[in-house]
Design a protein around this motif. Structure first.
Motif, PDB file in Angstrom:
ATOM      1  N   ALA A   1      28.520   7.800  72.662  1.00  0.00           N
ATOM      2  CA  ALA A   1      29.604   8.445  72.195  1.00  0.00           C
ATOM      3  C   ALA A   1      30.639   8.379  73.492  1.00  0.00           C
ATOM      4  N   LEU A   2      32.047   8.592  73.188  1.00  0.00           N
ATOM      5  CA  LEU A   2      33.060   8.667  74.164  1.00  0.00           C
ATOM      6  C   LEU A   2      33.029  10.338  74.615  1.00  0.00           C
ATOM      7  N   PRO A   3      33.758  10.386  75.516  1.00  0.00           N
ATOM      8  CA  PRO A   3      33.844  11.803  76.168  1.00  0.00           C
ATOM      9  C   PRO A   3      34.659  12.589  75.210  1.00  0.00           C
ATOM     10  N   GLU A   4      33.814  13.588  74.603  1.00  0.00           N
ATOM     11  CA  GLU A   4      34.908  14.590  73.847  1.00  0.00           C
ATOM     12  C   GLU A   4      36.198  15.061  74.183  1.00  0.00           C
ATOM     13  N   GLU A   5      36.301  15.500  75.438  1.00  0.00           N
ATOM     14  CA  GLU A   5      37.457  15.912  75.924  1.00  0.00           C
ATOM     15  C   GLU A   5      38.627  14.548  76.161  1.00  0.00           C
ATOM     16  N   GLY A   6      38.088  13.496  75.867  1.00  0.00           N
ATOM     17  CA  GLY A   6      39.013  12.244  76.272  1.00  0.00           C
ATOM     18  C   GLY A   6      39.231  11.375  74.670  1.00  0.00           C
ATOM     19  N   LEU A   7      38.839  12.254  73.705  1.00  0.00           N
ATOM     20  CA  LEU A   7      38.970  11.238  72.467  1.00  0.00           C
ATOM     21  C   LEU A   7      40.642  11.147  72.016  1.00  0.00           C
ATOM     22  N   ASP A   8      41.489  12.266  72.382  1.00  0.00           N
ATOM     23  CA  ASP A   8      42.829  12.166  72.094  1.00  0.00           C
ATOM     24  C   ASP A   8      43.290  10.854  72.960  1.00  0.00           C
ATOM     25  N   PHE A   9      43.179  11.051  74.282  1.00  0.00           N
ATOM     26  CA  PHE A   9      43.339  10.317  75.175  1.00  0.00           C
ATOM     27  C   PHE A   9      43.084   8.750  74.645  1.00  0.00           C
ATOM     28  N   TYR A  10      42.092   8.647  74.365  1.00  0.00           N
ATOM     29  CA  TYR A  10      41.498   7.130  73.814  1.00  0.00           C
ATOM     30  C   TYR A  10      42.189   6.796  72.784  1.00  0.00           C
ATOM     31  N   GLU A  11      42.453   7.596  71.744  1.00  0.00           N
ATOM     32  CA  GLU A  11      43.195   7.136  70.460  1.00  0.00           C
ATOM     33  C   GLU A  11      44.697   7.008  71.200  1.00  0.00           C
ATOM     34  N   GLU A  12      45.147   7.707  71.706  1.00  0.00           N
ATOM     35  CA  GLU A  12      46.802   7.440  72.246  1.00  0.00           C
ATOM     36  C   GLU A  12      46.725   5.958  72.995  1.00  0.00           C
ATOM     37  N   LEU A  13      45.763   5.985  74.048  1.00  0.00           N
ATOM     38  CA  LEU A  13      45.809   4.733  74.642  1.00  0.00           C
ATOM     39  C   LEU A  13      45.890   3.398  73.767  1.00  0.00           C
ATOM     40  N   GLN A  14      45.113   3.260  72.715  1.00  0.00           N
ATOM     41  CA  GLN A  14      45.162   2.166  71.819  1.00  0.00           C
ATOM     42  C   GLN A  14      46.497   1.861  71.315  1.00  0.00           C
ATOM     43  N   THR A  15      47.445   2.814  70.915  1.00  0.00           N
ATOM     44  CA  THR A  15      48.599   2.501  70.679  1.00  0.00           C
ATOM     45  C   THR A  15      49.705   2.457  71.520  1.00  0.00           C
ATOM     46  N   SER A  16      49.421   2.354  72.728  1.00  0.00           N
ATOM     47  CA  SER A  16      50.549   2.287  73.949  1.00  0.00           C
ATOM     48  C   SER A  16      50.665   0.919  74.192  1.00  0.00           C
ATOM     49  N   ASP A  17      51.902   0.830  75.037  1.00  0.00           N
ATOM     50  CA  ASP A  17      52.448  -0.550  75.337  1.00  0.00           C
ATOM     51  C   ASP A  17      52.508  -0.555  76.780  1.00  0.00           C
TER      52      ASP A  17
END
Length: 151
Positions: free
Chosen positions: A62-78
């Motif tokens: 599992a990814l760090p729970e406190e980093g899930l939003d960061f991870y999701e946002e990263l995937q859609t960044s340019d």
């Protein structure tokens, strides 16, 4: 040259990895900021040349729970034109799930259009002397990749 090192940690191992990376960057005259993942917006990567994530893998991959939003946002960044690197601490006890978060963040960065500046680094538990040397090489490669893009 500027860098942002973002980390997530429970045991302190990934903060230690982040500190080693920060020290190595500073030793090579890179202006660097270190930030905890839950306190960082992905858009902060837009203001630097080198983007680094140090993340732990929780439980069975599992990814760090406190980093899930960061991870999701990263995937859609340019982040085209940026150099990225990923490092992390895990426990080989988890077998195939060892440091899976490192692989997940690497894949997320690749979706951003950023250039991978060095092979990702996976460390078993806390960093030892050989790991510090590996991380210093990781930093050297990040800088070399970034420098070659700006020439």
């Amino acid at each position: 040259m500027k860098a942002l090192v973002v980390y997530a940690t429970i045991t302190g191992n990934n903060e230690e990895i982040a500190n080693i990376i920060v020290d190595a960057l500073r030793a090579k005259n890179v202006e660097v900021v270190k930030s905890e993942m839950s306190q960082t917006d992905v858009s902060e990567f837009e203001d630097v040349d080198i983007c680094v994530v140090c993340a732990y893998t929780y439980d069975e991959g599992a990814l760090p729970e406190e980093g899930l939003d960061f991870y999701e946002e990263l995937q859609t960044s340019d982040l085209k034109g940026k150099t990225f690197g990923v490092a992390g601490s895990g426990d080989v006890f988890y077998g195939d799930d060892f440091n899976k978060a490192v692989d997940e963040f690497e894949a997320a960065f690749k979706k951003t259009g950023a250039t991978q500046g060095s092979s990702s680094v996976k460390i078993d538990l806390e960093p030892y002397e050989e790991d510090i040397e590996t991380l210093q090489g990781f930093v050297s490669e990040l800088i070399k990749t970034t420098s070659s893009k700006t020439v």
